[in-house]
Every structure is written in structure tokens, then in C-alpha cells.
Design a protein around this motif. Structure first.
Motif, PDB file in Angstrom:
ATOM      1  N   ILE A   1      12.863  12.047  -3.476  1.00 30.58           N
ATOM      2  CA  ILE A   1      12.613  12.568  -2.183  1.00 30.58           C
ATOM      3  C   ILE A   1      13.609  13.983  -1.847  1.00 30.58           C
ATOM      4  O   ILE A   1      14.504  14.223  -2.778  1.00 30.58           O
ATOM      5  CB  ILE A   1      13.152  11.610  -0.964  1.00 30.58           C
ATOM      6  CG1 ILE A   1      14.467  11.096  -1.198  1.00 30.58           C
ATOM      7  CG2 ILE A   1      12.220  10.383  -1.132  1.00 30.58           C
ATOM      8  CD1 ILE A   1      14.999  10.305  -0.119  1.00 30.58           C
ATOM      9  N   SER A   2      13.054  14.604  -1.081  1.00 30.85           N
ATOM     10  CA  SER A   2      13.787  15.733  -0.718  1.00 30.85           C
ATOM     11  C   SER A   2      15.141  15.757   0.233  1.00 30.85           C
ATOM     12  O   SER A   2      15.174  14.478   0.903  1.00 30.85           O
ATOM     13  CB  SER A   2      12.916  16.670   0.139  1.00 30.85           C
ATOM     14  OG  SER A   2      12.653  16.268   1.479  1.00 30.85           O
ATOM     15  N   ILE A   3      15.851  16.597   0.234  1.00 27.76           N
ATOM     16  CA  ILE A   3      17.177  16.557   1.031  1.00 27.76           C
ATOM     17  C   ILE A   3      16.778  16.157   2.561  1.00 27.76           C
ATOM     18  O   ILE A   3      17.580  15.678   2.945  1.00 27.76           O
ATOM     19  CB  ILE A   3      17.971  17.460   0.752  1.00 27.76           C
ATOM     20  CG1 ILE A   3      18.613  17.765  -0.664  1.00 27.76           C
ATOM     21  CG2 ILE A   3      19.250  17.771   1.804  1.00 27.76           C
ATOM     22  CD1 ILE A   3      19.416  19.007  -0.952  1.00 27.76           C
ATOM     23  N   VAL A   4      15.966  17.100   3.138  1.00 25.21           N
ATOM     24  CA  VAL A   4      15.389  16.832   4.368  1.00 25.21           C
ATOM     25  C   VAL A   4      15.164  15.474   4.653  1.00 25.21           C
ATOM     26  O   VAL A   4      15.612  14.639   5.684  1.00 25.21           O
ATOM     27  CB  VAL A   4      14.279  17.700   4.551  1.00 25.21           C
ATOM     28  CG1 VAL A   4      13.948  17.577   5.995  1.00 25.21           C
ATOM     29  CG2 VAL A   4      14.729  19.377   4.458  1.00 25.21           C
TER      30      VAL A   4
ATOM     31  N   VAL B   1       6.303   8.504   1.784  1.00 24.19           N
ATOM     32  CA  VAL B   1       4.978   8.903   1.369  1.00 24.19           C
ATOM     33  C   VAL B   1       4.716  10.118   1.846  1.00 24.19           C
ATOM     34  O   VAL B   1       3.845  10.996   1.269  1.00 24.19           O
ATOM     35  CB  VAL B   1       3.807   7.986   1.893  1.00 24.19           C
ATOM     36  CG1 VAL B   1       2.462   8.495   1.931  1.00 24.19           C
ATOM     37  CG2 VAL B   1       4.030   6.363   1.443  1.00 24.19           C
ATOM     38  N   ILE B   2       4.953  10.562   2.847  1.00 28.78           N
ATOM     39  CA  ILE B   2       4.813  11.989   3.596  1.00 28.78           C
ATOM     40  C   ILE B   2       5.618  12.945   2.816  1.00 28.78           C
ATOM     41  O   ILE B   2       4.952  13.847   2.144  1.00 28.78           O
ATOM     42  CB  ILE B   2       5.513  11.923   4.907  1.00 28.78           C
ATOM     43  CG1 ILE B   2       4.258  11.289   5.928  1.00 28.78           C
ATOM     44  CG2 ILE B   2       5.346  13.613   5.577  1.00 28.78           C
ATOM     45  CD1 ILE B   2       4.840  11.210   7.487  1.00 28.78           C
ATOM     46  N   ASP B   3       7.004  12.507   1.975  1.00 28.32           N
ATOM     47  CA  ASP B   3       7.603  13.365   1.395  1.00 28.32           C
ATOM     48  C   ASP B   3       6.859  13.753   0.007  1.00 28.32           C
ATOM     49  O   ASP B   3       7.035  15.070  -0.239  1.00 28.32           O
ATOM     50  CB  ASP B   3       9.106  12.706   1.100  1.00 28.32           C
ATOM     51  CG  ASP B   3       9.775  13.675   0.225  1.00 28.32           C
ATOM     52  OD1 ASP B   3      10.391  14.446   0.884  1.00 28.32           O
ATOM     53  OD2 ASP B   3       9.986  13.576  -0.914  1.00 28.32           O
TER      54      ASP B   3
ATOM     55  N   LEU C   1       0.785  -1.114  -0.037  1.00 27.93           N
ATOM     56  CA  LEU C   1      -0.184  -0.001   0.037  1.00 27.93           C
ATOM     57  C   LEU C   1       0.940   1.319   0.027  1.00 27.93           C
ATOM     58  O   LEU C   1       0.441   2.440  -0.554  1.00 27.93           O
ATOM     59  CB  LEU C   1      -1.143  -0.120   1.043  1.00 27.93           C
ATOM     60  CG  LEU C   1      -1.965  -1.068   1.310  1.00 27.93           C
ATOM     61  CD1 LEU C   1      -2.714  -0.956   2.336  1.00 27.93           C
ATOM     62  CD2 LEU C   1      -2.665  -1.239   0.004  1.00 27.93           C
ATOM     63  N   ALA C   2       1.953   1.162   0.768  1.00 28.49           N
ATOM     64  CA  ALA C   2       2.941   2.325   0.863  1.00 28.49           C
ATOM     65  C   ALA C   2       3.529   2.565  -0.803  1.00 28.49           C
ATOM     66  O   ALA C   2       3.399   3.723  -1.299  1.00 28.49           O
ATOM     67  CB  ALA C   2       4.096   2.071   1.637  1.00 28.49           C
ATOM     68  N   GLY C   3       3.998   1.340  -1.511  1.00 26.44           N
ATOM     69  CA  GLY C   3       4.303   1.487  -2.957  1.00 26.44           C
ATOM     70  C   GLY C   3       3.107   1.780  -3.630  1.00 26.44           C
ATOM     71  O   GLY C   3       3.479   2.683  -4.666  1.00 26.44           O
ATOM     72  N   TYR C   4       1.793   1.620  -3.428  1.00 31.94           N
ATOM     73  CA  TYR C   4       0.652   2.339  -4.384  1.00 31.94           C
ATOM     74  C   TYR C   4       0.575   3.903  -4.071  1.00 31.94           C
ATOM     75  O   TYR C   4       0.360   4.596  -4.940  1.00 31.94           O
ATOM     76  CB  TYR C   4      -0.543   1.517  -3.614  1.00 31.94           C
ATOM     77  CG  TYR C   4      -1.869   2.093  -4.577  1.00 31.94           C
ATOM     78  CD1 TYR C   4      -1.958   1.466  -5.768  1.00 31.94           C
ATOM     79  CD2 TYR C   4      -2.618   3.065  -3.938  1.00 31.94           C
ATOM     80  CE1 TYR C   4      -2.980   2.131  -6.616  1.00 31.94           C
ATOM     81  CE2 TYR C   4      -3.664   3.488  -4.649  1.00 31.94           C
ATOM     82  CZ  TYR C   4      -4.076   3.088  -5.842  1.00 31.94           C
ATOM     83  OH  TYR C   4      -4.900   3.500  -6.491  1.00 31.94           O
ATOM     84  N   ALA C   5       0.715   4.288  -2.739  1.00 33.05           N
ATOM     85  CA  ALA C   5       0.563   5.594  -2.569  1.00 33.05           C
ATOM     86  C   ALA C   5       1.739   6.318  -3.179  1.00 33.05           C
ATOM     87  O   ALA C   5       1.659   7.629  -3.504  1.00 33.05           O
ATOM     88  CB  ALA C   5       0.738   5.542  -0.770  1.00 33.05           C
ATOM     89  N   LEU C   6       3.038   5.713  -3.231  1.00 30.25           N
ATOM     90  CA  LEU C   6       3.992   6.543  -4.064  1.00 30.25           C
ATOM     91  C   LEU C   6       3.830   6.510  -5.621  1.00 30.25           C
ATOM     92  O   LEU C   6       4.171   7.672  -6.372  1.00 30.25           O
ATOM     93  CB  LEU C   6       5.287   5.749  -3.659  1.00 30.25           C
ATOM     94  CG  LEU C   6       6.039   5.838  -2.483  1.00 30.25           C
ATOM     95  CD1 LEU C   6       7.003   4.910  -2.466  1.00 30.25           C
ATOM     96  CD2 LEU C   6       6.136   7.370  -1.883  1.00 30.25           C
TER      97      LEU C   6
END
Length: 299
Positions: free
Chosen positions: A244-247, A294-296, A34-39
Motif C-alpha cells: 500500500i501507499s504511504i497515503v 482495494v482502492i489503493d 471478496l475484498a481479499g479476492y479483489a486484492l
């Protein structure tokens, strides 16, 4: 009196089903899907949530079927180990025939549901169950390379989510695959370390050298490093839509150092307690990693 007590303590069909499909393990695997799907999903709408539901049900069926067939094959071996002797088959809670029927039903149902998502998702689901049941499971009593073979079907669920969302297999899905592929080695070798004596009763070869020695511990460290490096690949901008971001990369790097610390701790202490701690940290690492990804993307 004894028959009355037996009827009171007899497990429900639901509890037998969750046990033979290894519900907790299956749900954790589904989390990565599901995480892969969200991405991979572009926008959340009715259709996206519909696919998410189908992926959840179909994925559970496929992973659950793999676990059912695994336990059918290892019924006699499970009876030898303290950790597994109370599973439904060795405990006599379900017959081999009924378990086989259940596994077949889950496989057909799972493939049909995943096919309704798209053909590639069903294909990778089929490859995963085939490799897990037909290659990884029998190899566990033959060679330590079983962990390497098992890492392939184990890494498919994460990238399966991306394939379900996009209908394509490219650099993005491949990156997700590589991350989960490398992660499995320190995770399962840690399990193989603290359950070494129990695995030995069934003749399972789970450690790369077959022993709880410095060479095994060193490989745990090396594959932990590979896991960290693979997890940071998306920050460099050459993994297509997956970046993804540097953060986020910094946070992931710190998480990686946390896992690496416990890998070195295992190397120094060489005991079951350190291995168990590494296993728990590795689970936290991959879970937090997927959440951060996912948050990123969305925030």
C-alpha cells in the motif's frame, strides 16, 4: 382465531434459512473474502467475475453451514440466552434433523463450488468449517481460549479471497490472515463484555480473564495495537504483491487510533456501553481497512 393468527405470523422458509445461516454475519464475512479476492486478482475480465460469483455462492454455503452446525450444537444453550432464544432451533421453527440435512447440503455444495475455483480454496474452506464447528464451538463452554481458537477459522475468509484469485498461499495471504486474526480479539472481547450476563446464562467463557476487569480491558488495548501494526505491514514493501501507499498507511493509522481511543475508553469506563461502542468501531475499522486496501490497489 388463534390458528388463523398462527398461520399469518408463521415465518417463511426464506426467513428461517436466513436466520439459521446468520445471513447478516455470513454476508459480512463474505465481504472480507471478496475484498481479499479483489486484492489478489490481476485484471477484471469475464473469468474474474465468474470466479467472484462462484466464490460468493460457495463462501456463503460454507459460512452458512458453519452457523447451522453451531446452532445445532448450541440449541439448548441458545434457549437460555435472551439474544438467541428466538433462533429457529430453540424456537421450534426447524427440527435438528432438518437443520443437520441443511448443514450437510450447504457443506457439500460449498466445497464443490470452492473446489471448482481451485483446490487450495476448497481446502482452506474445509479447514475453516472444521475448526469453527469441531473446536471453537465446544470450547466456548470450557475455556476463554475458545476466542483464540476461533480466531483461526475467523481469519481464513479474508486470505481465502487471495488464494481464490491466485491459487497460491504466500506472504500476501499470510499477511491478510494475520490482520484479521489480531482484529478478532478486541472485536469479540468487546462483544463478550457487553453480553457478559447473557453469555453467563449459557456458561460461555468469552473474556480472557473470565471477568470484566482491568486485565481484560488491557488485553483489548494490546490486541488493538497489534491489529494496527499488522494493518500497516504492507506499506514497508516486503509482503510481495500486496503493498500500500504511504497515503493509505496514514489513513489506516488514523483509523487505528480511532479504534484505540475506544479501547482506552473501555479501560477507563469499564461498562457495557463503552464495550458496545468499541464493537461498532471495530466493525467500521475492518470494513474501511479492506475498502482502503482495494482502492489503493486500483486507484
Amino acid at each position: 382465531m388463534s390458528s388463523s393468527n398462527s398461520s399469518v405470523t408463521k415465518p417463511s422458509l426464506f426467513s428461517v434459512f436466513t436466520a439459521i445461516t446468520k445471513a447478516r454475519l455470513t454476508i459480512s464475512v463474505m465481504f472480507s473474502t471478496l475484498a481479499g479476492y479483489a486484492l489478489g486478482v490481476d485484471q477484471w475480465n469475464v473469468d474474474a467475475f465468474k470466479v467472484l460469483g462462484l466464490l460468493s455462492i460457495g463462501g456463503y454455503c460454507m459460512v452458512g453451514a458453519s452457523n447451522v452446525f453451531n446452532q445445532i450444537i448450541e440449541k439448548d444453550l441458545d434457549a437460555l440466552m435472551d439474544r438467541t432464544k428466538n433462533r429457529p432451533l430453540p424456537a421450534g421453527l426447524i427440527s435438528k434433523q432438518n437443520a443437520f440435512i441443511l448443514g450437510c447440503v450447504l457443506t457439500v455444495l460449498g466445497l464443490a463450488i470452492l473446489y471448482s475455483v481451485n483446490e487450495k480454496t476448497a481446502l482452506f474452506g474445509a479447514i475453516s468449517i472444521f475448526m469453527y464447528v469441531s473446536l471453537y464451538t465446544p470450547l466456548k463452554t470450557i475455556t476463554p481460549l475458545s476466542v483464540f481458537v476461533g480466531a483461526f477459522p475467523g481469519a481464513i475468509p479474508y486470505m481465502l479471497g487471495w488464494v481464490a484469485a491466485t491459487g497460491t498461499f504466500g506472504i500476501e495471504a499470510g499477511t491478510l490472515f494475520i490482520i484479521q486474526f489480531f482484529w478478532q480479539f478486541p472485536h469479540f472481547w468487546a462483544i463478550g463484555w457487553f453480553l457478559f450476563d447473557d453469555y453467563k446464562k449459557a456458561g460461555f467463557f468469552m473474556l480472557p480473564t473470565g471477568k470484566r476487569d482491568k486485565k481484560t480491558a488491557l488485553q483489548v488495548i494490546l490486541y488493538t495495537i497489534w491489529t494496527i501494526l499488522a494493518s500497516l505491514i504492507p506499506v514497508f514493501g516486503f509482503t510481495g504483491k500486496f503493498h500500500i501507499s504511504i497515503v493509505s498507511a496514514v489513513i489506516i493509522f488514523v483509523l487505528g487510533l480511532w479504534m484505540l481511543f475506544y479501547a482506552f475508553k473501555l479501560y477507563n469506563k469499564m461498562d457495557a456501553q463503552a464495550a458496545r461502542k468499541l464493537m461498532l468501531v471495530s466493525v467500521s475499522y475492518i470494513t474501511l481497512l479492506q475498502i482502503i486496501y482495494v482502492i489503493d490497489k486500483f486507484f
